[in-house]
Design a protein around this motif. Structure first.
Motif, PDB file in Angstrom:
ATOM      1  N   ASP A  54       0.007   1.791   4.652  1.00  0.00           N
ATOM      2  CA  ASP A  54       0.348   1.605   3.237  1.00  0.00           C
ATOM      3  C   ASP A  54       1.011   2.845   2.652  1.00  0.00           C
ATOM      4  OD1 ASP A  54      -0.687  -0.941   3.333  1.00  0.00           O
ATOM      5  OD2 ASP A  54      -2.573  -0.431   2.328  1.00  0.00           O
ATOM      6  N   MET A  55       0.494   4.015   3.005  1.00  0.00           N
ATOM      7  CA  MET A  55       1.064   5.265   2.477  1.00  0.00           C
ATOM      8  C   MET A  55       2.487   5.480   2.984  1.00  0.00           C
ATOM      9  SD  MET A  55      -0.948   6.515   0.314  1.00  0.00           S
ATOM     10  CE  MET A  55      -0.124   8.069   0.069  1.00  0.00           C
ATOM     11  N   ILE A  56       2.715   5.179   4.247  1.00  0.00           N
ATOM     12  CA  ILE A  56       4.064   5.324   4.800  1.00  0.00           C
ATOM     13  C   ILE A  56       5.019   4.367   4.105  1.00  0.00           C
ATOM     14  CG2 ILE A  56       5.472   4.931   6.867  1.00  0.00           C
ATOM     15  CD1 ILE A  56       3.006   6.020   8.465  1.00  0.00           C
ATOM     16  N   ILE A  60       8.257   5.538   1.898  1.00  0.00           N
ATOM     17  CA  ILE A  60       9.624   5.141   2.251  1.00  0.00           C
ATOM     18  C   ILE A  60      10.235   4.284   1.144  1.00  0.00           C
ATOM     19  CG2 ILE A  60      11.020   3.828   3.894  1.00  0.00           C
ATOM     20  CD1 ILE A  60       9.102   4.779   6.076  1.00  0.00           C
ATOM     21  N   SER A  61       9.449   3.364   0.587  1.00  0.00           N
ATOM     22  CA  SER A  61       9.943   2.539  -0.519  1.00  0.00           C
ATOM     23  C   SER A  61      10.343   3.400  -1.708  1.00  0.00           C
ATOM     24  CB  SER A  61       8.877   1.536  -0.960  1.00  0.00           C
ATOM     25  OG  SER A  61       8.650   0.585   0.028  1.00  0.00           O
ATOM     26  N   THR A  62       9.529   4.405  -2.015  1.00  0.00           N
ATOM     27  CA  THR A  62       9.818   5.294  -3.136  1.00  0.00           C
ATOM     28  C   THR A  62      11.135   6.021  -2.929  1.00  0.00           C
ATOM     29  OG1 THR A  62       7.455   5.610  -3.549  1.00  0.00           O
ATOM     30  CG2 THR A  62       8.948   7.241  -4.489  1.00  0.00           C
ATOM     31  N   VAL A  63      11.329   6.565  -1.738  1.00  0.00           N
ATOM     32  CA  VAL A  63      12.564   7.300  -1.440  1.00  0.00           C
ATOM     33  C   VAL A  63      13.778   6.384  -1.569  1.00  0.00           C
ATOM     34  CG1 VAL A  63      13.866   8.467   0.388  1.00  0.00           C
ATOM     35  CG2 VAL A  63      11.466   9.047   0.006  1.00  0.00           C
ATOM     36  N   PHE A  64      13.731   5.225  -0.924  1.00  0.00           N
ATOM     37  CA  PHE A  64      14.886   4.332  -0.947  1.00  0.00           C
ATOM     38  C   PHE A  64      15.147   3.763  -2.340  1.00  0.00           C
ATOM     39  CE2 PHE A  64      14.536   4.629   3.598  1.00  0.00           C
ATOM     40  CZ  PHE A  64      15.824   4.430   4.055  1.00  0.00           C
ATOM     41  N   GLN A  65      14.094   3.454  -3.098  1.00  0.00           N
ATOM     42  CA  GLN A  65      14.303   2.943  -4.448  1.00  0.00           C
ATOM     43  C   GLN A  65      14.823   4.037  -5.374  1.00  0.00           C
ATOM     44  OE1 GLN A  65      11.101   0.492  -6.067  1.00  0.00           O
ATOM     45  NE2 GLN A  65      10.696  -0.357  -4.035  1.00  0.00           N
ATOM     46  N   SER A 112       9.762  -9.471  -0.088  1.00  0.00           N
ATOM     47  CA  SER A 112       8.928  -8.730  -1.032  1.00  0.00           C
ATOM     48  C   SER A 112       9.179  -7.241  -0.902  1.00  0.00           C
ATOM     49  CB  SER A 112       7.441  -9.003  -0.757  1.00  0.00           C
ATOM     50  OG  SER A 112       7.148 -10.351  -0.921  1.00  0.00           O
ATOM     51  N   ARG A 113       8.981  -6.539  -2.002  1.00  0.00           N
ATOM     52  CA  ARG A 113       9.044  -5.075  -2.008  1.00  0.00           C
ATOM     53  C   ARG A 113       7.818  -4.570  -2.738  1.00  0.00           C
ATOM     54  NH1 ARG A 113      13.725  -4.006   0.286  1.00  0.00           N
ATOM     55  NH2 ARG A 113      15.618  -5.053  -0.351  1.00  0.00           N
ATOM     56  N   SER A 118       2.187  -0.415  -9.130  1.00  0.00           N
ATOM     57  CA  SER A 118       0.902  -1.031  -8.758  1.00  0.00           C
ATOM     58  C   SER A 118       0.560  -0.890  -7.286  1.00  0.00           C
ATOM     59  CB  SER A 118       0.928  -2.521  -9.115  1.00  0.00           C
ATOM     60  OG  SER A 118       1.857  -3.201  -8.291  1.00  0.00           O
ATOM     61  N   GLY A 119       1.568  -0.636  -6.436  1.00  0.00           N
ATOM     62  CA  GLY A 119       1.328  -0.567  -4.999  1.00  0.00           C
ATOM     63  C   GLY A 119       1.196  -1.933  -4.350  1.00  0.00           C
ATOM     64  N   VAL A 120       1.468  -2.988  -5.115  1.00  0.00           N
ATOM     65  CA  VAL A 120       1.331  -4.360  -4.638  1.00  0.00           C
ATOM     66  C   VAL A 120       2.712  -4.911  -4.280  1.00  0.00           C
ATOM     67  CG1 VAL A 120       0.636  -6.696  -5.317  1.00  0.00           C
ATOM     68  CG2 VAL A 120      -0.720  -4.735  -6.052  1.00  0.00           C
ATOM     69  N   PHE A 121       2.773  -5.689  -3.188  1.00  0.00           N
ATOM     70  CA  PHE A 121       4.028  -6.331  -2.820  1.00  0.00           C
ATOM     71  C   PHE A 121       4.313  -7.473  -3.784  1.00  0.00           C
ATOM     72  CE2 PHE A 121       3.573  -4.130   1.141  1.00  0.00           C
ATOM     73  CZ  PHE A 121       4.885  -3.952   1.557  1.00  0.00           C
TER      74      PHE A 121
END
Length: 160
Positions: A54-56, A60-65, A112-113, A118-121
C-alpha cells in the motif's frame, strides 16, 4: 529525473477483503503466538506485506499524479478476495480455476486510482482495466519501437 518518461505497470496478486480477514476484538486478545499464526494465517506477516504494498502504491501514485502523468502508472489489484483465493499456497485445481475467473472479472471492472486524501481506490474514469491494459501495452510497444529505432543494435539487420 524526468518521471514523465516512465511507464509503470503494476499487477497485484490480490488481497483479502480487509474487513473480513481479521477481527479487531479477537486480535486484541492475541499474544505473541497469535500474531505469528492465527486460524491458518500469519497476521503479522500479512500486516507488513499489505502495508508495504500500500505504501509503495501510494508513493508512486503521488509522484505520478503530482507530475500530471498519472496515465503512465497503471496499478491493477483486486482487494476483494476470500480466504482461499487470497492465499498464495492453495494451488488446488479448483482454486486456480477460481483465480482465472477472478482475473477475467477484474478485467471488466472500472479502472481505479488511489485517492491521495483517503488512501482508498476509487474509479478513475469510464475505462475498464482491460482497456487500460491495452492502452498501456500500446504505449509500451510504441516506446520499444522508438528505442529500437534509436539504438545502433536495433538498426542492424536481424540475425539469420
Amino acid at each position: 529525473m524526468d518521471y514523465g518518461r516512465f511507464l509503470v505497470l503494476s499487477l497485484g496478486t490480490g488481497t483479502a477483503k480487509s474487513e473480513e480477514k481479521y477481527d479487531a476484538e479477537e486480535a486484541a486478545k492475541w499474544g505473541v503466538l497469535g500474531w505469528l499464526t492465527s486460524d491458518n494465517s500469519t497476521p503479522l506477516v500479512d500486516v507488513f506485506t499489505e502495508a508495504s504494498g500500500d505504501m509503495i502504491d501510494l508513493h508512486i501514485s503521488t509522484v505520478f499524479q503530482a507530475l500530471r502523468c498519472e496515465e503512465n502508472y497503471l496499478r491493477i489489484q483486486d482487494d476483494t478476495l476470500t480466504r482461499a483465493l487470497s492465499s498464495v499456497d492453495v494451488a488446488t485445481k479448483e482454486n486456480l480455476e477460481n483465480l482465472v475467473k477472478v482475473g477475467e472479472k477484474l478485467l471488466k471492472k472500472p479502472l481505479s486510482r488511489v485517492n491521495l486524501d483517503s488512501g482508498v481506490f476509487e474509479p478513475a474514469d469510464e475505462m475498464t482495466n482491460e482497456k487500460a491494459l491495452i492502452k498501456m501495452a500500446k504505449l509500451l510497444s510504441r516506446e520499444k519501437h522508438l528505442r529500437d529505432s534509436r539504438s545502433p543494435i536495433g538498426k542492424a539487420a536481424p540475425p539469420k
